[in-house]
Design an enzyme around this catalytic site. Structure first.
Site, PDB file in Angstrom:
ATOM      1  N   HIS A   1       9.339 -11.765   4.463  1.00 19.52           N
ATOM      2  CA  HIS A   1       8.671 -10.722   3.677  1.00 19.52           C
ATOM      3  C   HIS A   1       7.588 -10.077   4.541  1.00 19.52           C
ATOM      4  CE1 HIS A   1      10.034 -13.528   0.283  1.00 19.52           C
ATOM      5  NE2 HIS A   1      10.820 -12.461   0.264  1.00 19.52           N
TER       6      HIS A   1
ATOM      7  N   CYS B   1     -24.832 -41.640  -0.750  1.00 14.77           N
ATOM      8  CA  CYS B   1     -24.853 -40.958   0.544  1.00 14.77           C
ATOM      9  C   CYS B   1     -26.026 -41.479   1.369  1.00 14.77           C
ATOM     10  CB  CYS B   1     -24.957 -39.446   0.334  1.00 14.77           C
ATOM     11  SG  CYS B   1     -25.129 -38.505   1.861  1.00 14.77           S
TER      12      CYS B   1
ATOM     13  N   CYS C   1     -13.404 -41.918 -15.932  1.00 12.35           N
ATOM     14  CA  CYS C   1     -13.690 -40.543 -15.516  1.00 12.35           C
ATOM     15  C   CYS C   1     -13.231 -39.500 -16.539  1.00 12.35           C
ATOM     16  CB  CYS C   1     -13.045 -40.260 -14.157  1.00 12.35           C
ATOM     17  SG  CYS C   1     -13.641 -41.318 -12.817  1.00 12.35           S
TER      18      CYS C   1
ATOM     19  N   CYS D   1      -3.424 -12.157 -18.721  1.00 12.93           N
ATOM     20  CA  CYS D   1      -2.184 -12.917 -18.574  1.00 12.93           C
ATOM     21  C   CYS D   1      -2.414 -14.389 -18.916  1.00 12.93           C
ATOM     22  CB  CYS D   1      -1.665 -12.785 -17.147  1.00 12.93           C
ATOM     23  SG  CYS D   1      -0.142 -13.695 -16.833  1.00 12.93           S
TER      24      CYS D   1
ATOM     25  N   CYS E   1     -28.554 -38.092   2.237  1.00 13.15           N
ATOM     26  CA  CYS E   1     -29.444 -37.479   1.238  1.00 13.15           C
ATOM     27  C   CYS E   1     -29.763 -38.414   0.078  1.00 13.15           C
ATOM     28  CB  CYS E   1     -28.828 -36.186   0.707  1.00 13.15           C
ATOM     29  SG  CYS E   1     -27.285 -36.426  -0.202  1.00 13.15           S
TER      30      CYS E   1
ATOM     31  N   CYS F   1       7.932 -15.286  -3.852  1.00 12.76           N
ATOM     32  CA  CYS F   1       7.921 -16.240  -2.743  1.00 12.76           C
ATOM     33  C   CYS F   1       6.807 -17.273  -2.942  1.00 12.76           C
ATOM     34  CB  CYS F   1       7.705 -15.499  -1.414  1.00 12.76           C
ATOM     35  SG  CYS F   1       7.760 -16.579   0.046  1.00 12.76           S
TER      36      CYS F   1
ATOM     37  N   CYS G   1       0.810  -1.226   0.000  1.00  8.23           N
ATOM     38  CA  CYS G   1       0.000   0.000   0.000  1.00  8.23           C
ATOM     39  C   CYS G   1       0.841   1.272   0.000  1.00  8.23           C
ATOM     40  CB  CYS G   1      -0.943   0.004   1.195  1.00  8.23           C
ATOM     41  SG  CYS G   1      -0.107   0.019   2.809  1.00  8.23           S
TER      42      CYS G   1
END
Length: 499
Positions: free
Chosen positions: A164, A257, A278, A318, A260, A194, A148
């Site tokens: 840092h 499950c 998959c 980017c 549910c 870093c 800042c």
């Protein structure tokens, strides 16, 4: 075996085995009589459903197994285990081997002889106490924050073990934005050079006055911890607080499950898709969406992470991408690892023309024709499954009517419901044979697969007709057809399901 190519139209099964069957029908009959198929359930998967608190207890036991052995603090041990997919043996082996390079890749400061002392130094540095008498003079020193650019007193700065240092306000806003974007365990130091991850106790200190952000961070951390653990998977229902834990080697099998009642593939979390694997079903889903405007957007603005296949949206200019799921860094243009780009970066944007293609329009037309062939059959069985759900309701109403008229007992009519259930199960498997066949390479193995696929489809339609005409169909004939169609399904899965 399957090969993953950049173009999904070139994604095929590699037909490396020397199949030489003169009569596929005879071979199919031999398979049907095989004792292994009759006794082995290729879809069986041993698992159990546990609550969030039970899952946290299991993870805490793994963390404590590390901290009790190497005296590492809880937060760093947890971070290491998440980065190492909860492989405690790997963490211990690398720690005792002092493999600094390995831990640098995992976002942890390298180990050395005074590692424990360094941890304590880090803690005292991070969790600065303005009440300490020895620090009363240093609190008056003003420092400029590199983020800042404001000058603040030293007691308003924090740093990780990397050294840092940034002001508390910047740390707070940085962590808050990352958490709002769904990040928790993957938050790195604010220094762009870093690679160190922020441990849990550091983030807790940042959010010590913000309970809501801390609770959201803890929930995200828990979910990412489960995602990193190969033997656990969260229920696909976001409102359900259930974790499925594998009791055997994880594989792409169906789990349900108990809370549910949602069913899904344990390995990828999608709808159960045997015999298709998959990766192939993910390609198929994306391809099936190509005829919609959403699909055009996905193709233009999203790609799959080359490491974990998560869907990633490009929201900036980017081309250096970082996957939120697995933290893999890659190039958006060529999907290659970012580490190997260097000075070769712009070569990946150069088009490599294939001079062997003589008529591109004919190839595109043939590819579309092939896709539509398999998609129409896939879509047809999907619609048939919905109609059969309605048919089961009609069967149940018919059974209730017969019972009200004292025509037989409840047990006498259960064979109809059992037949409808087997029909749905077999048609569901048949539906997922079409993505499998679409990506399969031509050859004897595909011919064998298509023979067994056709045999299964024929028996399924026979069973469907007998159920729809149950009033005029002999019960023995219907139950015999149920046995035949289930055997056909089991035979196909036994030969082609990669379990």
């Amino acid at each position: 075996m399957m090969h993953n190519e950049d173009n999904d139209d070139e994604y095929h099964y590699d037909d490396t085995d020397d199949w030489n069957y003169d009569n596929y029908e005879d071979f199919g009959e031999q398979i049907d009589d095989n004792e292994d198929i009759q006794t082995k359930d290729v879809e069986h998967f041993d698992y159990r459903c546990i609550s969030f608190s039970e899952a946290k207890d299991i993870l805490n036991e793994l963390i404590n197994s590390i901290t009790n052995r190497i005296k590492l603090n809880y937060s760093l041990a947890k971070m290491l285990l998440i980065q190492c997919k909860w492989d405690a043996n790997e963490v211990l082996n690398k720690y005792f081997a002092c493999d600094n390079e390995y831990f640098e890749c995992k976002g942890v400061k390298p180990f050395h002889k005074s590692w424990e002392d360094l941890i304590e130094a880090c803690r005292s540095k991070c969790f600065y106490s303005p009440t300490a008498e020895s620090n009363q003079q240093t609190t008056l020193v003003a420092i400029c924050c590199d983020v800042c650019l404001d000058s603040k007193l030293k007691d308003r700065f924090l740093s990780l073990i990397c050294g840092h240092s940034f002001c508390l306000d910047c740390w707070f806003n940085y962590c808050r934005v990352n958490i709002q974007n769904g990040q928790s365990t993957g938050i790195r130091c604010m220094n762009s050079d870093c690679k160190l991850f922020l441990p849990e106790d550091f983030v807790h200190f940042i959010f010590q006055n913000s309970i809501l952000l801390r609770e959201k961070y803890d929930l995200l951390t828990f979910r990412e911890s489960i995602d990193a653990y190969i033997r656990m998977r969260l229920c696909i229902n976001s409102e359900c607080q259930t974790v499925v834990i594998a009791q055997e080697q994880p594989s792409p099998k169906r789990v349900t499950c108990t809370n549910c009642n949602n069913s899904f593939c344990f390995e990828c979390g999608n709808d159960y898709h045997a015999p298709t694997d998959c990766k192939t079903i993910l390609l198929w889903y994306r391809k099936c969406a190509d005829d919609s405007e959403t699909a055009h957007y996905i193709r233009a603005h999203t790609k799959l992470c080359p490491n974990c296949s998560s869907c990633i949206e490009k929201n900036g200019g980017c081309n250096h991408m970082s996957c939120y799921s697995c933290k893999h860094e890659f190039c958006w243009i060529c999907l290659g690892s970012w580490d190997i780009h260097g000075p070769q970066y712009f070569k990946c944007s150069k088009y490599k023309e294939n001079l062997d293609i003589k008529n591109e329009s004919d190839r595109a037309r043939e590819a579309l024709k092939k896709y539509l062939f398999y998609y129409e059959r896939w879509d047809n069985h999907m619609k048939s499954l919905k109609l059969e759900d309605e048919n089961r309701e009609r069967i149940q109403a018919k059974i209730d009517d017969e019972l009200n008229r004292n025509n037989g007992t409840w047990i006498d009519w259960q064979y109809l419901l059992r037949g409808a259930k087997i029909l749905s199960k077999c048609r569901y498997t048949l539906q997922y044979t079409y993505p499998y066949a679409y990506y399969m390479e031509c050859g004897p193995q595909k011919e064998l697969f298509e023979f067994q696929q056709a045999a299964l489809e024929n028996e399924i339609e026979n069973l469907a007709w007998k159920i729809e005409n149950a009033e005029t169909t002999d019960r023995g004939a219907l139950e015999n057809q149920m046995t035949i169609v289930e055997k056909r399904r089991t035979t196909l899965l036994y030969n082609f399901f990669q379990y």
